[in-house]
Design an enzyme around this catalytic site. Structure first.
Site, mmCIF file in Angstrom:
data_model
loop_
_atom_site.group_PDB
_atom_site.id
_atom_site.type_symbol
_atom_site.label_atom_id
_atom_site.label_comp_id
_atom_site.label_asym_id
_atom_site.label_seq_id
_atom_site.Cartn_x
_atom_site.Cartn_y
_atom_site.Cartn_z
ATOM 1 N N HIS A 69 -4.938 6.913 13.439
ATOM 2 C CA HIS A 69 -4.283 5.686 13.933
ATOM 3 C C HIS A 69 -3.653 6.398 14.267
ATOM 4 O O HIS A 69 -2.756 7.436 14.568
ATOM 5 C CB HIS A 69 -4.262 4.968 12.492
ATOM 6 C CG HIS A 69 -3.223 4.989 12.015
ATOM 7 N ND1 HIS A 69 -3.300 5.614 10.887
ATOM 8 C CD2 HIS A 69 -1.862 5.063 12.400
ATOM 9 C CE1 HIS A 69 -2.320 6.075 10.103
ATOM 10 N NE2 HIS A 69 -0.884 5.860 10.869
ATOM 11 N N TYR A 90 -4.421 -1.838 8.922
ATOM 12 C CA TYR A 90 -5.304 -0.943 9.610
ATOM 13 C C TYR A 90 -5.660 -2.039 10.210
ATOM 14 O O TYR A 90 -6.440 -2.485 9.841
ATOM 15 C CB TYR A 90 -5.921 0.705 9.475
ATOM 16 C CG TYR A 90 -5.187 2.129 8.490
ATOM 17 C CD1 TYR A 90 -4.385 1.709 9.012
ATOM 18 C CD2 TYR A 90 -5.609 2.426 6.892
ATOM 19 C CE1 TYR A 90 -3.477 3.513 8.591
ATOM 20 C CE2 TYR A 90 -4.693 3.619 6.805
ATOM 21 C CZ TYR A 90 -3.747 4.168 7.577
ATOM 22 O OH TYR A 90 -2.902 5.071 6.672
ATOM 23 N N HIS A 110 0.949 1.601 0.679
ATOM 24 C CA HIS A 110 0.529 2.920 1.044
ATOM 25 C C HIS A 110 1.347 3.631 -0.146
ATOM 26 O O HIS A 110 2.957 3.395 -0.391
ATOM 27 C CB HIS A 110 0.968 3.644 2.209
ATOM 28 C CG HIS A 110 0.223 3.525 3.261
ATOM 29 N ND1 HIS A 110 -1.418 3.765 3.841
ATOM 30 C CD2 HIS A 110 0.825 3.356 4.686
ATOM 31 C CE1 HIS A 110 -1.954 3.537 4.654
ATOM 32 N NE2 HIS A 110 -0.565 3.293 5.266
ATOM 33 N N HIS A 140 7.672 9.506 7.715
ATOM 34 C CA HIS A 140 7.257 10.065 8.381
ATOM 35 C C HIS A 140 7.133 9.904 10.485
ATOM 36 O O HIS A 140 7.071 8.445 10.714
ATOM 37 C CB HIS A 140 5.503 10.080 8.197
ATOM 38 C CG HIS A 140 4.676 8.996 8.141
ATOM 39 N ND1 HIS A 140 5.688 7.768 8.210
ATOM 40 C CD2 HIS A 140 3.340 8.518 8.514
ATOM 41 C CE1 HIS A 140 4.972 6.768 8.517
ATOM 42 N NE2 HIS A 140 3.468 7.376 7.952
ATOM 43 N N GLU A 162 -2.156 0.816 13.732
ATOM 44 C CA GLU A 162 -1.441 0.590 12.126
ATOM 45 C C GLU A 162 -0.390 -0.085 12.756
ATOM 46 O O GLU A 162 0.606 -0.380 13.697
ATOM 47 C CB GLU A 162 -0.831 1.400 11.004
ATOM 48 C CG GLU A 162 -0.181 1.425 9.767
ATOM 49 C CD GLU A 162 0.151 2.016 9.270
ATOM 50 O OE1 GLU A 162 0.494 3.535 9.503
ATOM 51 O OE2 GLU A 162 0.171 2.553 7.842
ATOM 52 N N HIS A 210 4.732 6.049 15.086
ATOM 53 C CA HIS A 210 4.252 7.979 14.527
ATOM 54 C C HIS A 210 2.300 7.572 15.076
ATOM 55 O O HIS A 210 1.897 7.011 15.396
ATOM 56 C CB HIS A 210 4.095 7.931 12.769
ATOM 57 C CG HIS A 210 3.152 6.981 12.057
ATOM 58 N ND1 HIS A 210 4.068 6.107 11.692
ATOM 59 C CD2 HIS A 210 2.939 6.981 11.993
ATOM 60 C CE1 HIS A 210 3.363 5.259 10.671
ATOM 61 N NE2 HIS A 210 2.320 5.721 10.374
#
Lengths: 118, 308
Positions: free
Chosen positions: B215, B256, B247, B200, B266, B153
């Protein structure tokens, strides 16, 4: 067993804070500051991309690696306005901080965007 | 959910300042496999468990950042249908010819209201994941570096994230999974959208400048592999932004870090499964720190400031 020689180091003075530290010639000016736990120059990506660690070199010489043109123009580069994560000292240096973190989440920000227009 | 329409993130073209240094980093440290170079000098890579020819393309430039981010769609008929859907929202599209990118068919290209160039495509040459499709072993030999399974992503920064969400929802059937509200309780600071059953596939943060990259993320299978990735970063003096940590948003486990041009990447694992009957999760302004970095419970200075 051979002992690896410690590389030569030079003094870096951050004019804004009066901070002075020794930076090895195999370290960038930003890396030298961080390694010694010193502060004064904002730390971003450390890779020449984001521009937050930009400084003006007031005196001294250095070698530089390629930097993001979004943040360092050819004129900047020629005048010693460079990213401290991309320069290694070859003499003692005196620098002035130009870069900054553009915003913090603690500070109220305009709703049309949290970043400053550049 | 039956997987139709937009299937998944398919490719990210990233600008780098020093191509040779970056090729070394993406192959030996991240552990992608180089799959080709084109006449423009672009270099193509894939993660080991991806079956298509490429997912990361590096282009040498004097500015860092993201050229474009592409999604794979089900088939060519779907591509045409979605192209019309984008146009129906008043957004211009352009067809990039087949072969303009190595091993890739026609791409439909358009610019979303955050200033990012997004592409859709249906065809990319299948090169496989190094394992047979009959009686395969668990993983192939010869993996290098962090060896993520796939490019997963991206998080993009730009001004009009509401417009970007509207377009992706209406034209491409993306769904809003999580959101962080600003102090007024109304305006979205950040949104996470899915086109699949992942938590996501793309995310946005409201930001003053157009078209910025926060990222590109690569998936690992386990928390132990995330820790191993951190070891590899220290061994190779990679600039780490934050992590390993978790997260709150998506519950993903994360590091990160930055590529040699200051593009943030990431490595992550985890995150929950999403289904279309779930409610959108909301994070309030006063808990945004916990939402982004669940253990530190505060944003680090770089999260909102450092983009490429």
């Amino acid at each position: 067993m051979t002992q690896t020689e410690t590389p030569e180091s030079f003094s870096v003075a951050i004019q804004d804070t009066g901070e002075t530290y020794r930076c090895r010639t195999d370290q960038t000016v930003l890396e030298g500051m961080e390694r010694l736990g010193r502060k004064g120059i904002p730390v971003g990506c450390r890779q020449g991309g984001c521009g937050v660690c930009k400084v003006a070199v007031l005196s001294g010489s250095y070698v530089a690696k390629v930097m993001n043109r979004d943040h360092v123009s050819a004129e900047d580069e020629a005048c010693g306005r460079v990213l401290s994560c991309r320069i290694r000292p070859t003499t003692d240096l005196q620098v002035q901080v130009l870069g900054s973190m553009k915003k913090t989440v603690c500070r109220p920000a305009p709703l049309n965007g949290l970043g400053e227009q550049t | 959910m039956a997987m139709t329409g937009v299937l998944r993130p398919g490719h990210a073209q990233i600008r780098v300042l020093d191509l040779e240094e970056s090729i070394h980093f993406y192959t030996e440290v991240v552990g992608l496999k180089e799959t080709g170079r084109d006449a423009q000098g672009r270099v193509y890579f894939k993660a080991w468990d991806e079956h298509d020819h490429n997912s990361v393309i590096l282009r040498q430039a004097d500015r860092a950042g993201l050229d474009f981010f592409g999604f794979k769609v089900l088939d060519e008929a779907t591509l045409t249908l979605l192209e019309k859907g984008i146009q129906a929202q008043g957004v211009a599209t352009e067809r990039m010819p087949a072969g303009e990118m190595l091993a890739t068919g026609e791409r439909v290209r358009f610019t979303i209201p955050t200033g990012h160039v997004i592409e859709l495509y249906a065809t990319k040459d299948r090169v496989g994941n190094g394992l047979p499709t009959v009686n395969p072993d668990a993983w192939p030999d010869g993996l290098k570096g962090m060896a993520p399974t796939r490019m997963d992503h991206c998080l993009l920064y730009g001004p009009d994230i509401d417009g970007a969400r509207d377009l992706l929802e209406k034209a491409l059937s993306f769904a809003l999974v999580e959101r962080v509200k600003l102090e007024d309780g109304e305006t979205d600071l950040a949104i996470w959208l899915t086109t699949s059953t992942k938590a996501h596939d793309i995310a946005f943060v409201r930001h003053g400048e157009m078209g910025k990259l926060h990222h590109v993320a690569f998936k690992l299978d386990t928390w132990e592999q995330v820790l191993r990735a951190a070891d590899i970063m220290s061994k190779n003096k990679v600039s780490i932004d934050i992590g390993p940590t978790r997260h709150g948003v998506t519950r993903g486990l994360t590091i990160y870090f930055f590529d040699p041009s200051g593009n943030r990447l990431e490595t992550f694992c985890g995150g929950y499964d999403w289904y279309p009957d779930m409610e959108t999760i909301k994070w309030t302004w006063d808990e945004v720190g916990k939402g982004v970095f669940y253990h530190d419970r505060k944003l680090n200075e770089r999260f909102l400031s450092v983009v490429s």
